[in-house]
Design an enzyme around this catalytic site. Structure first.
Site, PDB file in Angstrom:
ATOM      1  CG  HIS A 160      -8.810   4.133   4.270  1.00 22.50           C
ATOM      2  ND1 HIS A 160     -10.037   3.523   4.194  1.00 22.50           N
ATOM      3  CD2 HIS A 160      -7.893   3.151   4.010  1.00 22.50           C
ATOM      4  CE1 HIS A 160      -9.883   2.243   3.904  1.00 22.50           C
ATOM      5  NE2 HIS A 160      -8.591   1.998   3.794  1.00 22.50           N
ATOM      6  CG  ASN A 188     -12.416  -1.062   4.982  1.00 22.59           C
ATOM      7  OD1 ASN A 188     -12.450  -1.118   3.761  1.00 22.59           O
ATOM      8  ND2 ASN A 188     -11.287  -1.030   5.654  1.00 22.59           N
ATOM      9  CG  MET A 234      -2.174   0.696   1.124  1.00 20.87           C
ATOM     10  SD  MET A 234      -3.144   0.257  -0.319  1.00 20.87           S
ATOM     11  CE  MET A 234      -4.310   1.586  -0.259  1.00 20.87           C
ATOM     12  CE  LYS A 246      -1.419   1.904  11.666  1.00 22.94           C
ATOM     13  NZ  LYS A 246      -0.990   2.205  10.304  1.00 22.94           N
ATOM     14  CG  ASP A 303       9.887  -0.415   5.145  1.00 25.19           C
ATOM     15  OD1 ASP A 303      10.205  -0.997   6.202  1.00 25.19           O
ATOM     16  OD2 ASP A 303       8.809  -0.619   4.566  1.00 25.19           O
ATOM     17  CB  SER A 360      -8.120   0.226   6.600  1.00 27.35           C
ATOM     18  OG  SER A 360      -7.632  -0.888   7.311  1.00 27.35           O
ATOM     19  CD  GLU A 403      -4.406  -0.569   9.632  1.00 26.63           C
ATOM     20  OE1 GLU A 403      -3.606   0.322  10.004  1.00 26.63           O
ATOM     21  OE2 GLU A 403      -5.578  -0.337   9.370  1.00 26.63           O
ATOM     22  CG  ASN A 437      -4.539  -2.464  -2.746  1.00 19.81           C
ATOM     23  OD1 ASN A 437      -3.880  -1.912  -3.621  1.00 19.81           O
ATOM     24  ND2 ASN A 437      -4.234  -3.665  -2.286  1.00 19.81           N
TER      25      ASN A 437
END
Length: 208
Positions: free
Chosen positions: A153, A204, A24, A108, A43, A130, A103, A156
């Site tokens: 958000h 979602n 993503m 985070k 990263d 998400s 997630e 994909n």
């Protein structure tokens, strides 16, 4: 007498950083690059080979994905690979930071603490989560950054899915929401829905 600058003046987004070079994050970086935004893809440092190897591999992989996340494969060379050990100084001249790591609330929050000292005083910080609580994530930030934090958000694959949700927190400055919405619609070519901070937001929950 000159008026004081507003937060919205910070939303001329010329340079962005995407945190997390997974499927993503890499594709969000690709689509920002398609839109002409200079983009740094971060990263973790690789344990072997070049320290930015994880981001480098993700950028190379963008050329192979189908449907193609890049408007032109040559645009891959425009994405700047980076890692958290060596390149946090890149964040000082970035206008928008999009976090797109796994997630996990604890991961985070740790990442926000790591980047907070390096992000400029005007940059907007957004999470591509998400479903995690945006207000909960905001609490990990230094108080002076909370008004510049929001959820954003992408669905994909980001290049092809038209909808993007923007999920403000209780403290997000209205000018940040307006400026981000304008950027996403005008520069990135998306349709924006402003969503409430409820589990899984709009898309979602109703299966858009």
């Amino acid at each position: 007498m000159t008026a004081a600058p507003t937060t919205s003046s910070a939303l001329r987004i010329r340079k962005a950083a995407v945190l997390g070079a997974g499927v993503m994050g890499a594709q969000i970086a690709a689509h920002l690059t398609n839109a002409g935004v200079e983009t740094v893809l971060f990263d973790l440092p690789a344990k072997e080979g070049p320290k930015s190897g994880i981001a480098l591999k993700a950028i190379e992989n963008l050329k192979k994905l189908s449907p193609a996340p890049l408007a032109d494969k040559n645009l891959a060379a425009a994405i700047i690979p980076a890692n958290y050990d060596e390149h946090l100084d890149h964040l000082k001249d970035v206008d928008l930071v999009i976090e797109a790591i796994a997630e996990r609330m604890d991961w985070k929050l740790d990442l926000y603490k790591k980047i907070a000292p390096h992000v400029s005083a005007t940059a907007v910080l957004a999470s591509n989560t998400s479903g995690l609580s945006i207000n909960g994530l905001a609490e990990a930030l230094p108080e002076e950054m909370r008004h510049r934090f929001t959820g954003v958000h992408f669905f994909n694959p980001p290049r092809y899915m038209h909808l993007v949700e923007v999920i403000p927190t209780r403290l997000t400055d209205a000018a940040v929401v307006e400026g981000l919405e304008a950027f996403l619609t005008t520069t990135v070519g998306k349709g924006v829905v402003i969503a409430k901070d409820t589990p899984n937001f709009i898309g979602n929950r109703i299966g858009v």
